[in-house]
Design an enzyme around this catalytic site. Structure first.
Site, PDB file in Angstrom:
ATOM      1  N   GLU A 243       0.884  -1.171   0.000  1.00 61.01           N
ATOM      2  CA  GLU A 243       0.000   0.000   0.000  1.00 61.01           C
ATOM      3  C   GLU A 243       0.917   1.214   0.000  1.00 61.01           C
ATOM      4  OE1 GLU A 243      -3.196  -0.143  -0.190  1.00 61.01           O
ATOM      5  OE2 GLU A 243      -3.938  -1.921   0.836  1.00 61.01           O
TER       6      GLU A 243
ATOM      7  N   GLU B 277       4.088  12.989  -5.352  1.00 61.55           N
ATOM      8  CA  GLU B 277       3.434  13.016  -4.042  1.00 61.55           C
ATOM      9  C   GLU B 277       4.203  13.969  -3.129  1.00 61.55           C
ATOM     10  OE1 GLU B 277       3.679   9.575  -1.393  1.00 61.55           O
ATOM     11  OE2 GLU B 277       1.529   9.771  -1.092  1.00 61.55           O
TER      12      GLU B 277
HETATM   13  P1  NAD Z   1       8.483   4.943   4.629  1.00 59.25           P
HETATM   14  O1  NAD Z   1       8.485   4.065   3.448  1.00 59.25           O
HETATM   15  O2  NAD Z   1       9.641   5.809   4.865  1.00 59.25           O
HETATM   16  O3  NAD Z   1       8.315   4.095   5.958  1.00 59.25           O
HETATM   17  C1  NAD Z   1       7.267   3.164   6.115  1.00 59.25           C
HETATM   18  C2  NAD Z   1       7.724   2.076   7.059  1.00 59.25           C
HETATM   19  O4  NAD Z   1       8.787   1.361   6.435  1.00 59.25           O
HETATM   20  C3  NAD Z   1       8.278   2.587   8.385  1.00 59.25           C
HETATM   21  O5  NAD Z   1       7.887   1.726   9.420  1.00 59.25           O
HETATM   22  C4  NAD Z   1       9.774   2.501   8.159  1.00 59.25           C
HETATM   23  O6  NAD Z   1      10.516   2.363   9.337  1.00 59.25           O
HETATM   24  C5  NAD Z   1       9.885   1.260   7.315  1.00 59.25           C
HETATM   25  N1  NAD Z   1      11.125   1.145   6.546  1.00 59.25           N
HETATM   26  C6  NAD Z   1      11.989   2.127   6.192  1.00 59.25           C
HETATM   27  N2  NAD Z   1      13.038   1.612   5.520  1.00 59.25           N
HETATM   28  C7  NAD Z   1      12.818   0.284   5.419  1.00 59.25           C
HETATM   29  C8  NAD Z   1      13.521  -0.786   4.803  1.00 59.25           C
HETATM   30  N3  NAD Z   1      14.673  -0.604   4.173  1.00 59.25           N
HETATM   31  N4  NAD Z   1      12.986  -2.017   4.855  1.00 59.25           N
HETATM   32  C9  NAD Z   1      11.796  -2.231   5.468  1.00 59.25           C
HETATM   33  N5  NAD Z   1      11.104  -1.262   6.088  1.00 59.25           N
HETATM   34  C10 NAD Z   1      11.600  -0.008   6.063  1.00 59.25           C
HETATM   35  O7  NAD Z   1       7.130   5.769   4.524  1.00 59.25           O
HETATM   36  P2  NAD Z   1       6.647   6.915   5.499  1.00 59.25           P
HETATM   37  O8  NAD Z   1       7.439   8.118   5.203  1.00 59.25           O
HETATM   38  O9  NAD Z   1       6.584   6.412   6.894  1.00 59.25           O
HETATM   39  O10 NAD Z   1       5.133   7.098   5.012  1.00 59.25           O
HETATM   40  C11 NAD Z   1       4.794   7.914   3.993  1.00 59.25           C
HETATM   41  C12 NAD Z   1       4.457   7.140   2.751  1.00 59.25           C
HETATM   42  O11 NAD Z   1       3.510   6.119   3.027  1.00 59.25           O
HETATM   43  C13 NAD Z   1       3.794   7.988   1.696  1.00 59.25           C
HETATM   44  O12 NAD Z   1       4.345   7.726   0.433  1.00 59.25           O
HETATM   45  C14 NAD Z   1       2.332   7.561   1.740  1.00 59.25           C
HETATM   46  O13 NAD Z   1       1.617   7.803   0.578  1.00 59.25           O
HETATM   47  C15 NAD Z   1       2.453   6.138   2.062  1.00 59.25           C
HETATM   48  N6  NAD Z   1       1.211   5.620   2.658  1.00 59.25           N
HETATM   49  C16 NAD Z   1       0.426   4.783   1.927  1.00 59.25           C
HETATM   50  C17 NAD Z   1      -0.774   4.322   2.438  1.00 59.25           C
HETATM   51  C18 NAD Z   1      -1.664   3.382   1.657  1.00 59.25           C
HETATM   52  O14 NAD Z   1      -2.471   2.698   2.265  1.00 59.25           O
HETATM   53  N7  NAD Z   1      -1.555   3.319   0.347  1.00 59.25           N
HETATM   54  C19 NAD Z   1      -1.172   4.712   3.705  1.00 59.25           C
HETATM   55  C20 NAD Z   1      -0.350   5.573   4.423  1.00 59.25           C
HETATM   56  C21 NAD Z   1       0.846   6.015   3.888  1.00 59.25           C
END
Ligand code: NAD
Length: 485
Positions: free
Chosen positions: A256, A388
């Site tokens: 997602e 985004e």
């Molecule tokens: P992110 O990808 O930076 O982090 C998301 C999660 O992934 C966090 O728990 C983070 O610690 C973890 N993570 C980071 N590096 C990782 C790695 N190398 N391996 C595995 N996990 C890792 O995203 P964010 O900044 O926390 O959230 C914002 C993004 O999330 C935006 O792009 C937003 O659109 C998206 N989002 C999507 C939905 C959906 O349902 N489609 C919902 C909410 C947010």
């Protein structure tokens, strides 16, 4: 009320096999209040070793008490968890407001949504069935729906309780065990949720929560050979990394990811109904919503009127400290504030700045505030119209006819949600069919968030579906049994 009084737990510990333990690395990560920049707590900085232990505990749970429960018994535990979440909804809401800067009423809605996910999947737990298949003479063939096993669930910081709810409740309802990795900027409510789950009688190991950095805990979980399924919500870049790591173990993944969702406003739209929704659908949670309607496509005949009315609304928007419940709170971190400010600066240099909201006088320099900002007449291929931003920034784009609206709406790498505003029934159906996305809302946006409504994207917005009954299929696999007699 301080955060430690609200949580009633030591947030530096992680939740493994039904008990609170110190991370193997013993490091911590500071928790900052985005409204002030003050450090208000510490969380544990988990390690790959913690993940390994959590996966082991989750496996053990499947073979032990948790794996022996009937679907009805699992549902009853989820229902109890839902009741306990509602009992502590006010604590959970304040915790979220202090941890991620969400205005208090929005945090309250998130706590209630978490309870509702638990309630919905509690009821669904014993209503997921296989099928019987008409086959050759002498055979009876049927399918079983089985849990994947150990599910790794990685979530972001923007709607911690809602996203946790939709994934964890569906995974547990279907009999999986879970290792949850919350975002480092938003882990406290997940820890309190673990305490609630234990109090509700969830057997040890069914839910494990390992806090820490993505590069440590997230990477270890997504690459762990003992995990059977991964559910990731977050950015496109990280999602692709998670999918690559999972591919090395041939583990299925639900992604997602982000979005650049359009509202498409035709010249027969009911503007009195549409106007507040057009703005609110992007400004909610200070624009940090994957499905934020960050692009407003307006048919040329009503473009000037919509532009004028949106400017009027923007001038009333106030951003300020989250606990004071302004229209917008701060964004989650300094890093996010810088990212969004850079987009606004780019827009100021290259586009028409139509309107901005205002900062409440009580907002201090330590908070991560960003003014709600509207740009007008934005070319559809401009970075502000196709990337985004994940902040309170919206763009207005004019169009002439249905085909042009579709070209623009479908013209980004994303495909999560779209809103249509038109009274023409034929156009509603034609456009809904041709929009490249996972959800279409006609004359509304989001339908109140409905936990019943399957949600997910196409393209760089990800794949797989969560929410609703559809999530139960995602968290299970089919086994076919053919009996010859
Ligand atoms: P992110 O990808 O930076 O982090 C998301 C999660 O992934 C966090 O728990 C983070 O610690 C973890 N993570 C980071 N590096 C990782 C790695 N190398 N391996 C595995 N996990 C890792 O995203 P964010 O900044 O926390 O959230 C914002 C993004 O999330 C935006 O792009 C937003 O659109 C998206 N989002 C999507 C939905 C959906 O349902 N489609 C919902 C909410 C947010």
């Amino acid at each position: 009320m301080t955060l430690d009084k609200l949580t009633r737990i030591d947030t530096r510990l992680i939740f493994l096999n039904g008990t609170w333990v110190a991370s193997a690395g013993a490091g911590t990560i500071p928790v900052e209040d985005p409204s002030t920049g003050t450090v208000i707590a510490q969380i544990g900085r988990g390690t790959a070793e913690d993940v390994d232990q959590a996966v082991g505990a989750a496996r053990w749970a499947l073979e032990g008490e948790w794996g022996g429960l009937t679907a009805t018994e699992r549902g009853r535990i989820l229902m109890r968890m839902s009741e306990l979440v509602l009992e502590r909804a006010e604590d959970l809401a304040m915790i979220e407001t202090l941890d991620v800067g969400k205005p208090l009423d929005q945090s309250r809605r998130d706590a209630v949504a978490l309870a509702r996910y638990l309630e919905f999947y509690a009821g669904a737990a014993d209503k997921l069935m296989g099928t019987t298949i008409p086959y050759q003479q002498g055979f009876t063939v049927f399918t079983l729906r089985e849990p994947h096993g150990v599910c790794g669930i990685i979530i972001p910081w923007n709607y911690p309780m809602q996203i946790l709810g939709r994934a964890v409740a569906a995974a547990l309802a279907t009999g999986n065990s879970v290792v949850l990795k919350p975002a480092e900027d938003a882990s406290v409510s997940a820890l309190v949720f673990a305490a609630i789950a234990a109090k509700a009688g969830l057997p040890a190991g069914a839910l494990n929560v390992v806090t820490g950095l993505g590069a440590d805990v997230g990477a270890a979980l997504s690459g762990h050979a003992g995990v059977d399924h991964l559910s990731f919500t977050g950015s496109v870049e990280t999602g692709m990394r998670v999918q690559e790591a999972a591919a090395r173990n041939a583990v299925p993944v639900t992604l997602e990811l982000g979005g650049k969702s359009p509202h498409i406003v035709f010249d027969d739209a009911d503007l009195d109904r549409a106007m507040p929704v057009l703005v609110g659908a992007c400004m909610q949670n200070a624009g940090q919503t994957c499905s934020a309607a960050s692009r407003v496509l307006v048919q040329r005949g009503i473009y000037d009127e919509v532009r004028h009315r949106m400017i009027e609304i923007y001038r009333t928007l106030v951003v300020g400290p989250a606990r004071d419940n302004h229209d917008l709170g701060p964004v989650v971190s300094r890093k996010q504030q810088r990212i969004v400010q850079d987009f606004i600066e780019l827009g100021r240099r290259e586009l028409t700045l139509a309107a901005q909201g205002e900062l409440h006088p009580s907002a201090t320099a330590g908070g991560n505030y960003v003014l709600p900002t509207l740009f007008a007449e934005v070319p559809p291929d401009h970075p502000l119209a196709c990337q985004e931003i994940f902040g309170p920034v919206q763009v207005l784009i004019p169009f002439d006819d249905d085909d042009e609206a579709l070209r623009i709406a479908n013209g980004t790498d994303y495909g999560l949600v779209a809103g249509l505003w038109t009274r023409d029934g034929g156009r509603q159906l034609r456009m809904a069919g041709r929009l490249r996305c996972g959800q279409v809302f006609v004359n509304n946006y989001g339908a109140g968030g409905g936990v019943e409504l399957p949600f997910g994207g196409v393209g760089k917005s990800g794949h797989g579906r969560e929410k609703g009954f559809e999530a139960l299929y995602g968290f299970t696999r089919v086994k076919t049994v053919a009996l010859q007699h």
